[in-house]
Scaffold this motif. Structure first.
Motif, PDB file in Angstrom:
ATOM      1  N   ARG A  22      36.207  35.483  36.437  1.00 28.23           N
ATOM      2  CA  ARG A  22      36.164  36.589  35.478  1.00 28.23           C
ATOM      3  C   ARG A  22      35.444  36.233  34.172  1.00 28.23           C
ATOM      4  O   ARG A  22      35.542  36.988  33.205  1.00 28.23           O
ATOM      5  CB  ARG A  22      37.595  37.057  35.169  1.00 28.23           C
ATOM      6  CG  ARG A  22      38.353  37.531  36.415  1.00 28.23           C
ATOM      7  CD  ARG A  22      37.634  38.685  37.080  1.00 28.23           C
ATOM      8  NE  ARG A  22      38.089  39.006  38.409  1.00 28.23           N
ATOM      9  CZ  ARG A  22      39.082  39.836  38.708  1.00 28.23           C
ATOM     10  NH1 ARG A  22      39.759  40.391  37.740  1.00 28.23           N
ATOM     11  NH2 ARG A  22      39.377  40.089  39.961  1.00 28.23           N
ATOM     12  N   PRO A  42      39.683  45.718  40.605  1.00 31.90           N
ATOM     13  CA  PRO A  42      40.331  44.710  39.750  1.00 31.90           C
ATOM     14  C   PRO A  42      40.875  43.507  40.507  1.00 31.90           C
ATOM     15  O   PRO A  42      41.093  42.451  39.899  1.00 31.90           O
ATOM     16  CB  PRO A  42      41.466  45.489  39.083  1.00 31.90           C
ATOM     17  CG  PRO A  42      41.019  46.917  39.111  1.00 31.90           C
ATOM     18  CD  PRO A  42      40.300  47.053  40.429  1.00 31.90           C
ATOM     19  N   GLN A  46      34.648  39.096  41.373  1.00 33.18           N
ATOM     20  CA  GLN A  46      33.756  39.810  40.459  1.00 33.18           C
ATOM     21  C   GLN A  46      32.544  39.006  40.015  1.00 33.18           C
ATOM     22  O   GLN A  46      31.714  39.512  39.269  1.00 33.18           O
ATOM     23  CB  GLN A  46      34.544  40.305  39.245  1.00 33.18           C
ATOM     24  CG  GLN A  46      35.569  41.386  39.613  1.00 33.18           C
ATOM     25  CD  GLN A  46      36.234  42.009  38.399  1.00 33.18           C
ATOM     26  OE1 GLN A  46      35.776  41.853  37.264  1.00 33.18           O
ATOM     27  NE2 GLN A  46      37.329  42.709  38.625  1.00 33.18           N
ATOM     28  N   TYR A  91      45.037  42.202  47.451  1.00 32.93           N
ATOM     29  CA  TYR A  91      44.412  41.217  46.564  1.00 32.93           C
ATOM     30  C   TYR A  91      43.544  40.246  47.347  1.00 32.93           C
ATOM     31  O   TYR A  91      43.858  39.893  48.489  1.00 32.93           O
ATOM     32  CB  TYR A  91      45.480  40.409  45.811  1.00 32.93           C
ATOM     33  CG  TYR A  91      46.253  41.206  44.798  1.00 32.93           C
ATOM     34  CD1 TYR A  91      45.863  41.235  43.466  1.00 32.93           C
ATOM     35  CD2 TYR A  91      47.380  41.943  45.174  1.00 32.93           C
ATOM     36  CE1 TYR A  91      46.574  41.974  42.530  1.00 32.93           C
ATOM     37  CE2 TYR A  91      48.094  42.686  44.252  1.00 32.93           C
ATOM     38  CZ  TYR A  91      47.686  42.692  42.919  1.00 32.93           C
ATOM     39  OH  TYR A  91      48.388  43.433  42.005  1.00 32.93           O
ATOM     40  N   TRP A 360      47.551  49.184  36.631  1.00 32.96           N
ATOM     41  CA  TRP A 360      46.901  49.951  37.708  1.00 32.96           C
ATOM     42  C   TRP A 360      46.783  51.433  37.361  1.00 32.96           C
ATOM     43  O   TRP A 360      45.777  52.079  37.686  1.00 32.96           O
ATOM     44  CB  TRP A 360      47.694  49.803  39.004  1.00 32.96           C
ATOM     45  CG  TRP A 360      47.534  48.473  39.680  1.00 32.96           C
ATOM     46  CD1 TRP A 360      48.451  47.474  39.788  1.00 32.96           C
ATOM     47  CD2 TRP A 360      46.358  48.001  40.353  1.00 32.96           C
ATOM     48  NE1 TRP A 360      47.929  46.401  40.474  1.00 32.96           N
ATOM     49  CE2 TRP A 360      46.644  46.702  40.833  1.00 32.96           C
ATOM     50  CE3 TRP A 360      45.102  48.539  40.589  1.00 32.96           C
ATOM     51  CZ2 TRP A 360      45.717  45.943  41.542  1.00 32.96           C
ATOM     52  CZ3 TRP A 360      44.161  47.779  41.290  1.00 32.96           C
ATOM     53  CH2 TRP A 360      44.482  46.505  41.767  1.00 32.96           C
ATOM     54  N   GLY A 402      44.620  44.638  27.685  1.00 29.49           N
ATOM     55  CA  GLY A 402      45.015  44.509  29.081  1.00 29.49           C
ATOM     56  C   GLY A 402      46.522  44.555  29.223  1.00 29.49           C
ATOM     57  O   GLY A 402      47.264  44.072  28.365  1.00 29.49           O
ATOM     58  N   ASP A 407      45.193  43.458  35.341  1.00 31.61           N
ATOM     59  CA  ASP A 407      44.505  44.112  34.224  1.00 31.61           C
ATOM     60  C   ASP A 407      44.272  43.155  33.062  1.00 31.61           C
ATOM     61  O   ASP A 407      43.378  43.377  32.252  1.00 31.61           O
ATOM     62  CB  ASP A 407      45.325  45.318  33.756  1.00 31.61           C
ATOM     63  CG  ASP A 407      44.574  46.193  32.764  1.00 31.61           C
ATOM     64  OD1 ASP A 407      43.401  46.516  33.045  1.00 31.61           O
ATOM     65  OD2 ASP A 407      45.149  46.532  31.716  1.00 31.61           O
ATOM     66  N   ARG A 410      40.395  41.104  33.066  1.00 32.41           N
ATOM     67  CA  ARG A 410      39.128  41.824  33.078  1.00 32.41           C
ATOM     68  C   ARG A 410      37.968  40.853  32.858  1.00 32.41           C
ATOM     69  O   ARG A 410      38.149  39.750  32.338  1.00 32.41           O
ATOM     70  CB  ARG A 410      39.119  42.901  31.993  1.00 32.41           C
ATOM     71  CG  ARG A 410      40.251  43.922  32.131  1.00 32.41           C
ATOM     72  CD  ARG A 410      40.219  44.951  31.011  1.00 32.41           C
ATOM     73  NE  ARG A 410      41.448  45.737  30.954  1.00 32.41           N
ATOM     74  CZ  ARG A 410      41.686  46.719  30.087  1.00 32.41           C
ATOM     75  NH1 ARG A 410      40.745  47.039  29.193  1.00 32.41           N
ATOM     76  NH2 ARG A 410      42.832  47.363  30.093  1.00 32.41           N
TER      77      ARG A 410
END
Length: 525
Positions: A22, A42, A46, A91, A360, A402, A407, A410
């Motif tokens: 992240r 999320p 990423q 996940y 969420w 967050g 969350d 991020r």
């Protein structure tokens, strides 16, 4: 092990925690998110990687904050699939806590696996290049060592799940079935039905994981471990790991492979004792100070308790873990809601109850008001002026919002992506980090309180080399005359490292002016 010209004291460290996936994408070719319509963004990979971290090391991002230690995600390979969490969400292993390559060494590889490094992060050469780049800058690298469990995809699990002498904790002896936590059985419980929990009473298990740890250290030249889930493993694990490292790694008088533990607790004497049980020269060098985190969160961020309450806690906490302990202090991590969202009253209670669902369904946005950022800045001033290794969780240096996991994870933002409040917060942390570097009193000195009430706290940090005056003001703008001479601040001219305001100490006293939600660190001119 990396050995510097001058002996390094871990009490002089300032740490930054990077959740590798992240942080920064330095190589788009390894992003490879999982294609699964039930897996939401999320909780998917990423793109952050070793090359992205290396780029920020070389850019001086950490130098500018006075950071000389990076804690990064475990570089070890994880499951490449996606699995359901207890919250009904799916996940991936982006967080690097679902390992499959545990047990790998150069002499004892794993069946069906040709590479022990997480492919989403890069390869072994990329990781070694990151470590080398950090060392050039005088920055140490600590990695997450995830030893409590493996994923069911792990070759060690597949090879040993039916062994007569169990490698894993089974529920009432039923092979293949674990007791999912239920925290009343912290040693035996599995975090999820797909995360089999190692049974370290089996010497074969202990030896295999110890060999893996020593291989990882010697192969990559890392400087320390953050031990995950310490209280979920028998004490023999920590003592055996320390002994093996002392024998095979710490063979130079001027180095110490630092081991800091994660024992997630609440607050109170019982929780402090649980943390302390694992801290000694023959176990862990220190742990993350969760009780201090809760105290700071309540007093400096949420304003549910006064600064007098925080002072009382700190006075009782000084030296509690032993004179040789090198604890780490923090305002946030990947397991709790973001500190800025606490400051903005966007999290329902200090414990984060309901915050996972909030993340969420109704994730908090960046606050419009400057006040939450000012609260955060004051909390940073406090943290950087105390003993212990201050930890900056990526994003908290800018005030990233967050709720609960994921969350609070991020993707990081930099430079032109930052708002004016975020840039101001980053500049504040940069000043604090550099000021801490300059003053040994902020790292290892004694705190001497001058004036303290619910909304105001002035104290001096002093050692044999220097002294600084720290002022925290939660209340209205105020002017106070402080008797500082008896506490070690000599007469002369001082300047606030944060604002540049001047201060004169004369006849052992000084008059400070400070605004609402402001803090100051006065150093000798």
């Amino acid at each position: 092990m990396w050995v510097e010209d001058d002996t390094f004291d871990w009490r002089d460290a300032s740490m930054y925690f990077i959740l590798t996936d992240r942080f920064n994408d330095g190589d788009a070719s390894n992003n490879n998110p999982i294609s699964d319509h039930e897996l939401k963004f999320p909780a998917n990979w990423q793109g952050g990687d070793f090359k992205g971290i290396t780029a920020k090391i070389n850019d001086g991002y950490f130098d500018d904050m006075g950071i000389n230690c990076l804690w990064v995600s475990s570089p070890i390979r994880n499951t490449q699939g996606a699995y359901w969490g207890s919250d009904g969400q799916k996940y991936s292993g982006y967080h690097s806590y679902w390992p499959t390559a545990t047990g790998w060494t150069s002499d004892n590889t794993l069946q069906g696996m040709d590479n022990p490094i997480e492919p989403h992060f890069g390869n072994m050469n990329d990781f070694k290049a990151m470590v080398a780049a950090a060392h050039v800058k005088g920055i140490r690298i600590i990695v997450d060592f995830v030893a409590n469990h493996v994923h069911t995809d792990a070759p060690l699990y597949q090879s040993h799940k039916n062994d007569q002498d169990p490698w894993f904790h089974w529920d009432n002896g039923n092979i293949g079935q674990g007791y999912v936590c239920g925290w009343e059985k912290p040693i035996e419980c599995w975090f999820a039905e797909y995360l089999p929990d190692f049974d370290y009473r089996n010497s074969d298990v202990m030896d295999r994981v110890m060999d893996h740890a020593i291989w990882l250290i010697q192969e990559t030249n890392i400087d320390g471990f953050r031990l995950d889930a310490v209280k979920h493993m028998i004490l023999d694990f920590s003592s055996t790991l320390r002994a093996r490292i002392d024998e095979e790694v710490d063979t130079h008088d001027d180095i110490r492979f630092y081991m800091v533990g994660e024992t997630f607790t609440g607050e109170g004497d019982g929780e402090k004792q649980t943390i302390k049980d694992y801290v000694s020269p023959k176990l862990l060098d220190g742990q993350f100070d969760f009780p201090m985190f809760w105290a700071a969160l309540a007093s400096l961020v949420r304003h549910e308790r006064g600064l007098d309450s925080l002072k009382g806690f700190m006075d009782s906490n000084d030296g509690y873990y032993g004179q040789q302990a090198v604890m780490s202090t923090f305002l946030g991590n990947h397991d709790v809601p973001r500190v800025l969202s606490h400051a903005a009253a966007q999290i329902s209670d200090m414990w984060g109850n309901g915050s996972k669902e909030q993340g969420w369904n109704n994730p908090p946005s960046a606050p419009m008001s400057e006040d939450p950022y000012k609260r955060l800045k004051m909390a940073w001033t406090f943290l950087f002026s105390q003993n212990g290794i201050p930890l900056v969780y990526y994003g908290d240096e800018i005030g990233m919002p967050g709720a609960g996991d994921p969350d609070n994870r991020r993707f990081m933002r930099f430079d032109a992506q930052l708002s004016p409040n975020e840039r101001s917060t980053l500049e504040h942390v940069q000043i604090l980090g550099k000021t801490r570097q300059k003053h040994s009193s902020m790292r290892t000195g004694q705190r001497r309180s001058l004036v303290n009430d619910a909304n105001f706290w002035a104290y001096i940090m002093k050692d044999s080399n220097d002294a600084v005056l720290v002022v925290l003001n939660r209340g209205s703008s105020t002017t106070k005359t402080l008797s500082v001479g008896a506490s070690g601040l000599s007469d002369g001219d001082y300047v606030d490292a944060i604002s540049g305001k001047q201060l004169q100490v004369s006849g052992g006293s000084a008059t400070v002016q400070i605004g609402t939600l402001e803090s100051a660190i006065y150093e000798r001119k």
